[in-house]
Design an enzyme around this catalytic site. Structure first.
Site, PDB file in Angstrom:
ATOM      1  N   ASN A 105       0.955  -1.387  -0.094  1.00 47.14           N
ATOM      2  CA  ASN A 105      -0.006   0.224  -0.095  1.00 47.14           C
ATOM      3  C   ASN A 105       0.818   1.233  -0.031  1.00 47.14           C
ATOM      4  O   ASN A 105       2.153   1.215  -0.167  1.00 47.14           O
ATOM      5  CB  ASN A 105      -0.882   0.056   1.171  1.00 47.14           C
ATOM      6  CG  ASN A 105      -0.181  -0.159   2.420  1.00 47.14           C
ATOM      7  OD1 ASN A 105       0.674   0.621   2.708  1.00 47.14           O
ATOM      8  ND2 ASN A 105      -0.823  -0.989   3.487  1.00 47.14           N
ATOM      9  N   ASP A 132      -3.964  -6.515   4.860  1.00 49.14           N
ATOM     10  CA  ASP A 132      -4.558  -7.464   5.596  1.00 49.14           C
ATOM     11  C   ASP A 132      -5.165  -8.829   4.743  1.00 49.14           C
ATOM     12  O   ASP A 132      -5.165  -9.900   5.520  1.00 49.14           O
ATOM     13  CB  ASP A 132      -6.172  -6.859   5.428  1.00 49.14           C
ATOM     14  CG  ASP A 132      -6.381  -5.453   6.164  1.00 49.14           C
ATOM     15  OD1 ASP A 132      -5.605  -5.461   7.235  1.00 49.14           O
ATOM     16  OD2 ASP A 132      -6.835  -4.536   5.795  1.00 49.14           O
ATOM     17  N   LYS A 176       9.706 -15.958 -11.209  1.00 52.09           N
ATOM     18  CA  LYS A 176       8.734 -14.795 -11.816  1.00 52.09           C
ATOM     19  C   LYS A 176       7.611 -15.082 -12.783  1.00 52.09           C
ATOM     20  O   LYS A 176       7.959 -15.925 -13.526  1.00 52.09           O
ATOM     21  CB  LYS A 176       9.761 -13.765 -12.483  1.00 52.09           C
ATOM     22  CG  LYS A 176       9.104 -12.518 -12.967  1.00 52.09           C
ATOM     23  CD  LYS A 176       9.880 -11.805 -13.837  1.00 52.09           C
ATOM     24  CE  LYS A 176       9.170 -10.459 -14.366  1.00 52.09           C
ATOM     25  NZ  LYS A 176      10.082  -9.667 -15.121  1.00 52.09           N
ATOM     26  N   PHE A 234      -4.538   2.651  15.083  1.00 54.16           N
ATOM     27  CA  PHE A 234      -4.966   3.713  14.069  1.00 54.16           C
ATOM     28  C   PHE A 234      -6.225   3.086  13.033  1.00 54.16           C
ATOM     29  O   PHE A 234      -6.055   1.963  12.904  1.00 54.16           O
ATOM     30  CB  PHE A 234      -3.581   3.907  13.249  1.00 54.16           C
ATOM     31  CG  PHE A 234      -2.738   5.176  13.682  1.00 54.16           C
ATOM     32  CD1 PHE A 234      -2.498   6.202  13.194  1.00 54.16           C
ATOM     33  CD2 PHE A 234      -1.857   4.650  14.965  1.00 54.16           C
ATOM     34  CE1 PHE A 234      -1.775   7.112  13.904  1.00 54.16           C
ATOM     35  CE2 PHE A 234      -1.031   5.634  15.609  1.00 54.16           C
ATOM     36  CZ  PHE A 234      -0.773   6.688  14.887  1.00 54.16           C
ATOM     37  N   LYS A 273     -13.717  -0.473  15.904  1.00 57.84           N
ATOM     38  CA  LYS A 273     -12.262  -0.994  16.132  1.00 57.84           C
ATOM     39  C   LYS A 273     -11.819  -0.923  17.375  1.00 57.84           C
ATOM     40  O   LYS A 273     -11.140  -2.082  18.004  1.00 57.84           O
ATOM     41  CB  LYS A 273     -11.340  -0.340  15.099  1.00 57.84           C
ATOM     42  CG  LYS A 273     -10.074  -1.083  14.820  1.00 57.84           C
ATOM     43  CD  LYS A 273      -9.201  -0.194  13.784  1.00 57.84           C
ATOM     44  CE  LYS A 273      -8.191  -0.859  13.301  1.00 57.84           C
ATOM     45  NZ  LYS A 273      -7.128  -0.519  12.256  1.00 57.84           N
ATOM     46  N   LYS A 279     -11.041  -4.613  19.137  1.00 56.75           N
ATOM     47  CA  LYS A 279      -9.576  -4.942  19.371  1.00 56.75           C
ATOM     48  C   LYS A 279      -9.036  -4.504  20.939  1.00 56.75           C
ATOM     49  O   LYS A 279      -7.953  -4.682  21.081  1.00 56.75           O
ATOM     50  CB  LYS A 279      -8.780  -4.227  18.280  1.00 56.75           C
ATOM     51  CG  LYS A 279      -9.438  -4.632  16.889  1.00 56.75           C
ATOM     52  CD  LYS A 279      -8.278  -4.335  15.984  1.00 56.75           C
ATOM     53  CE  LYS A 279      -9.107  -4.955  14.594  1.00 56.75           C
ATOM     54  NZ  LYS A 279      -8.359  -4.835  13.437  1.00 56.75           N
TER      55      LYS A 279
END
Length: 408
Positions: free
Chosen positions: A213, A282, A292, A326, A340, A344
């Site tokens: 990301n 995730d 490859k 976060f 969240k 958590k």
């Protein structure tokens, strides 16, 4: 935490003296007030006028000046300073300080610094001189003293042509050592061990491709720097990033979410606070190709498997730790963040809309909301990530005090 700090820089006669000018300039840009004490030998390399102009303060050189700035100048300078930084520190100066000699202004100031204030030595000399038993014995003698700290010299090509240990580290690195030393001595997080995660992770598709990301790691690294500047012991677990790690942090580099999961769980029992700023992947490819993958087809199908949920597992195992998460969202920021917290077992969460200008990935600012377990929301304006980091740590201290009060 350098802002408004009073930093006394002792400059001795070594070729690395030119780096002291850059260091002083950087200290002033950080908001510190700087004064300089030079040895007579140092003045043979650089005229005191240059240090006066960079520091914006008079430069002290000798005990015998007919018009010193202060009466008993060595005492007044020692009283004024929050820290004495000697950069560069020659073998001669190190020896004087180790044996309590005071035959010039700098060595006299060093003796006058009370044990309630730190002294940071930055040795720089020829590698053979640095390795000499006498120099090493002197450094060992100083390190026994509670308020002495030593920055190990860097390795490289020295002015004399020798390649080895003895270079004065670069000014930015010295700046970080000064900040961390002041934090360790005066900071409000002394005695806490803080685990910070940063950056994204990479999940291999084949030997050359990966899923990732846009996370740069800037926010997590800012938290690590801020915690160090306030005296915490910091373990930084970081995915791939271009950010430069703080010099005083214990850095663990990882690639995948599984590697970060394993590193976090290993460190977790030893820490007091976890601030999980990393934006991990995730999902990961269910199968990684050994070679490859060639682009022979119009379409490539990948089957993904769910990665372990690091934050959820930390929440499940939580005992004494303060756990901070976060939530980087693009819609329903408050709704998802509050969910969240509960799922958590977090103490609070730092939530932001990454699609908002000035709050996304790979920028130096952020716009966040701090949300606690009771659902109370503290909205922060656009701040630098370093400023946000300090606000997060302020919240950690507030929760710590609340927890202590409840136990009473």
């Amino acid at each position: 935490m350098l802002k408004n700090k009073k930093i006394l820089v002792g400059v001795s006669g070594g070729i690395a003296i030119y780096k002291a000018l850059d260091l002083i300039s950087r200290l002033r840009k950080q908001g510190a007030e700087v004064r300089v004490v030079m040895t007579e030998h140092a003045t043979k390399f650089i005229n005191p006028t240059l240090f006066r102009e960079i520091s914006c303060n008079p430069v002290a050189v000798t005990l015998w000046d007919e018009q010193p700035e202060f009466y008993a100048e060595h005492i007044k300078l020692a009283e004024w300073a929050d820290i004495l930084v000697v950069a560069p520190a020659t073998a001669n100066v190190v020896g004087k300080m180790a044996h309590g000699l005071a035959d010039d202004l700098l060595s006299s100031v060093a003796l006058a610094i009370p044990v309630t204030k730190p002294i940071l030595l930055c040795p720089a000399m020829n590698s053979n001189m640095y390795a000499n038993v006498a120099v090493q014995d002197n450094l060992d003698e100083l390190l026994v003293r509670e308020n002495y700290f030593v920055v190990e010299p860097a390795e490289g090509v020295l002015a004399c042509g020798t390649v080895g240990l003895g270079r004065l580290p670069e000014p930015q690195e010295l700046l970080e050592h000064i900040d961390a030393t002041l934090g360790e001595w005066y900071g409000d997080l002394v005695g806490r061990h803080i685990l910070v995660t940063a950056s994204g992770t990479r999940e291999a598709i084949d030997p050359v491709r990966y899923i990732g990301n846009k996370s740069s790691g800037k926010m997590g690294f800012a938290v690590a720097r801020a915690a160090l500047s306030r005296g915490a012991l910091v373990t930084l677990i970081a995915g791939p990033t271009k950010e430069v790690a703080p010099v005083e942090a214990n850095v663990i580099n990882v690639q995948s979410t599984q590697e970060m999961y394993d590193a976090c769980l290993e460190a977790y029992p030893k820490v007091d606070v976890v601030i999980k700023a990393a934006a991990v992947a995730d999902y990961a490819p269910a199968k990684v190709a050994k070679e490859k993958i060639k682009k022979n087809n119009e379409k490539l199908d990948l089957t993904l498997k769910k990665n372990p949920d690091i934050l959820k597992e930390l929440g499940r195992q939580k005992k004494k730790q303060i756990l901070v998460g976060f939530a980087a969202e693009t819609t329903k920021v408050l709704e998802y963040a509050k969910k969240k917290i509960k799922e958590k077992n977090l103490d609070f969460i730092v939530a932001n809309d990454v699609s908002q200008p000035g709050a996304g990935f790979d920028v130096n600012t952020n716009i966040v909301k701090l949300i606690d377990k009771a659902g109370k929301v503290e909205e922060l304006p656009q701040l630098t990530k370093d400023e946000v980091a300090h606000r997060i740590l302020d919240k950690v201290l507030k929760i710590e005090k609340q927890n202590v009060s409840r136990k009473k």
